[in-house]
Enzyme design. Structure first.
Site, PDB file in Angstrom:
ATOM      1  N   LYS A   1       0.711  -1.204  -0.118  1.00 48.07           N
ATOM      2  CA  LYS A   1      -0.005   0.170  -0.281  1.00 48.07           C
ATOM      3  C   LYS A   1       1.054   1.089   0.114  1.00 48.07           C
ATOM      4  O   LYS A   1       0.529   1.806  -0.006  1.00 48.07           O
ATOM      5  CB  LYS A   1      -1.400  -0.112   1.070  1.00 48.07           C
ATOM      6  CG  LYS A   1      -2.321  -1.126   1.563  1.00 48.07           C
ATOM      7  CD  LYS A   1      -2.699  -1.398   2.495  1.00 48.07           C
ATOM      8  CE  LYS A   1      -3.263  -2.328   2.367  1.00 48.07           C
ATOM      9  NZ  LYS A   1      -4.478  -2.770   4.018  1.00 48.07           N
TER      10      LYS A   1
ATOM     11  N   ARG B   1      15.913  -5.230  10.461  1.00 43.57           N
ATOM     12  CA  ARG B   1      17.017  -5.142   9.345  1.00 43.57           C
ATOM     13  C   ARG B   1      16.034  -4.565   7.830  1.00 43.57           C
ATOM     14  O   ARG B   1      14.874  -5.232   7.500  1.00 43.57           O
ATOM     15  CB  ARG B   1      17.332  -6.748   8.959  1.00 43.57           C
ATOM     16  CG  ARG B   1      17.396  -7.381   8.016  1.00 43.57           C
ATOM     17  CD  ARG B   1      19.373  -7.396   8.680  1.00 43.57           C
ATOM     18  NE  ARG B   1      19.623  -7.599   7.119  1.00 43.57           N
ATOM     19  CZ  ARG B   1      21.071  -8.480   6.760  1.00 43.57           C
ATOM     20  NH1 ARG B   1      21.545  -8.852   8.590  1.00 43.57           N
ATOM     21  NH2 ARG B   1      21.928  -8.748   6.644  1.00 43.57           N
TER      22      ARG B   1
END
Lengths: 151, 307
Positions: B85, B106
């Protein structure tokens, strides 16, 4: 008269003088001086006893702060800044290297997150062997001022 | 007294003092020796891996589970709101951190962990941000060196392989310089240690030497830290020629110091031949296992005022 520059005095604003010739246009761009509606007078390649040729910028109705003045030191360490109010010099800044620069330049590292997210760039400024380096707070990479400022 | 890492973000190895690194190493040592205490009981940790990293993710998640905590998150960002999105990382961090007690991230872009720490309401732990930092790798390396040498001070360490692009060697050299270690740097010229690291070492008065081959120094060091010379940095013929000079074999270990240990951040390809695995000097698999204890120590310190 031939060497005299006819630029009207400003009632209120900032005069950046003794800019090394060629740097004036970069200052206009980097400090977004032309983005607003204030009247700006510029002079390029004007004769200067001290530096041969100089650029000059007058910005009306905008009073530079000391930290804004220091941002200029990267482009033009020899420039002088006079803040004028009611035709009188209110402040006169001598340039010193700022400790940090916020929101002035983008990080040159194309993979730095600061280029892709809604944050303001931030560099820590250090001086080493007469050269100035900027370290990005986000990607922690260090660049010479010429690379960051596109000089 | 609260431990100095309580509620602290762990973004870059340069944010940590020598004392804080020692505290993490000592805590890791303690946690390795005793049955895991429930130091993360009732804690939920976000484990958000925006790019794959099997070893780092699994060792973080194991560390959380072993200390009695639970984790939520994802192992790549393909099915997240960021990818699907177009949500910003800043917004994602704001929301996810409001569900959890700590946030492990990460991300492939440099600076993402620092940015996350500005938007997170809970401590952020950097699990690797692009080519920039991977502080938990450095902490597990320090713990491993301490474990196999009994000290961190004044050791002689040889770094071998890709010293230009390998962020683990940069951070480890910086961290070990606090402990007055001495270094040998062995790499192809094109992959030499960057000047800014060498300048930092000069400023701190740390002794180091650039050497051409492993054989030249191997009998005089306490630690050999191997890294991989990556194929993509060279053309194929050049690679074969260059990489062959940076391979460690069991034969090279005949006259080494008794306390020598060989480390490698893994995965290895062929830079350490398998015959080295059986020697008493190989320590890279213990090193990988220590990732759990170093990460347990870090999470425990960040989430417990006193231990």
């Amino acid at each position: 008269m031939a060497n005299k520059l006819l630029v009207e005095a400003i009632r209120k604003g900032t005069v950046i003088d003794h800019i090394p010739a060629g740097q004036g246009i970069k200052i206009l761009k980097q400090l977004h001086l032309v983005d607003g509606n204030e009247k700006i007078t510029v002079g390029f390649n004007l004769p200067s006893q001290e530096i041969g040729l100089k650029d000059l910028i007058k910005v009306e109705n905008r009073l530079f702060t000391e930290s804004e003045a220091n941002e200029l030191s990267l482009f033009a360490p020899s420039a002088t800044i006079n803040v004028i109010d009611n035709y009188v010099v209110k402040d006169k800044f001598t340039m010193s290297t700022p400790n940090a620069l916020e929101g002035v330049f983008d990080c040159p590292n194309s993979n730095c997150i600061s280029l892709h997210e809604p944050v303001t760039s931030y560099f820590k400024v250090t001086k080493k062997h007469e050269s100035i380096y900027l370290k990005c707070k986000y990607c922690e990479k260090t660049f010479s001022k010429e690379i960051v400022a596109g000089l | 007294m609260a431990n100095p890492l309580f509620q602290k973000n762990i973004i870059s190895i340069s944010d940590l003092t020598q004392e804080q690194m020692e505290l993490i190493v000592r805590t890791a040592e303690r946690l390795k020796c005793e049955p895991p205490p429930p130091l993360l009981k009732n804690k939920v940790v976000a484990s958000c891996f925006f790019e794959a990293s099997t070893r780092t993710r699994l060792s973080f998640e194991t560390a959380i589970l072993r200390l009695g905590g639970t984790h939520i998150g994802f192992d790549n960002d393909a099915n997240t709101s960021l990818a699907k999105k177009g949500e910003s990382l800043a917004d994602s961090v704001k929301v996810i951190s409001s569900y959890t007690d700590a946030f492990v991230i990460r991300h492939p872009r440099e600076g993402s962990a620092r940015l996350a720490s500005e938007f997170s309401t809970v401590p952020v732990i950097n699990g690797g941000d692009g080519a920039n930092q991977h502080p938990t790798q450095t902490l597990l390396d320090l713990f491993t060196i301490f474990e196999c040498q009994g000290k961190l001070e004044e050791l002689t360490i040889a770094f071998v392989g890709d010293l230009k692009y390998g962020r683990t060697v940069h951070s480890l050299a910086q961290a070990c310089s606090l402990f007055k270690c001495r270094f040998f740097f062995i790499s192809p010229e094109a992959l030499a240690m960057p000047d800014y690291i060498l300048e930092e070492l000069d400023e701190k008065g740390i002794k180091y030497q650039v050497s051409q081959s492993i054989e030249e120094v191997i009998n005089d060091v306490d630690i050999v830290y191997m890294t991989r010379v990556q194929k993509e940095r060279f053309d194929e013929t050049e690679y074969k020629h260059i990489a062959s000079k940076y391979i460690l074999t069991a034969e090279m270990l005949s006259d080494v110091r008794k306390n020598l240990k060989i480390l490698h951040p893994l995965p290895r390809v062929d830079e350490i031949t398998v015959d080295v695995d059986k020697t008493p000097y190989a320590y890279y698999f213990e090193q990988a296992q220590n990732g759990i204890y170093a990460r347990q120590a870090l999470l425990a310190l960040v989430l417990n005022e006193t231990l």
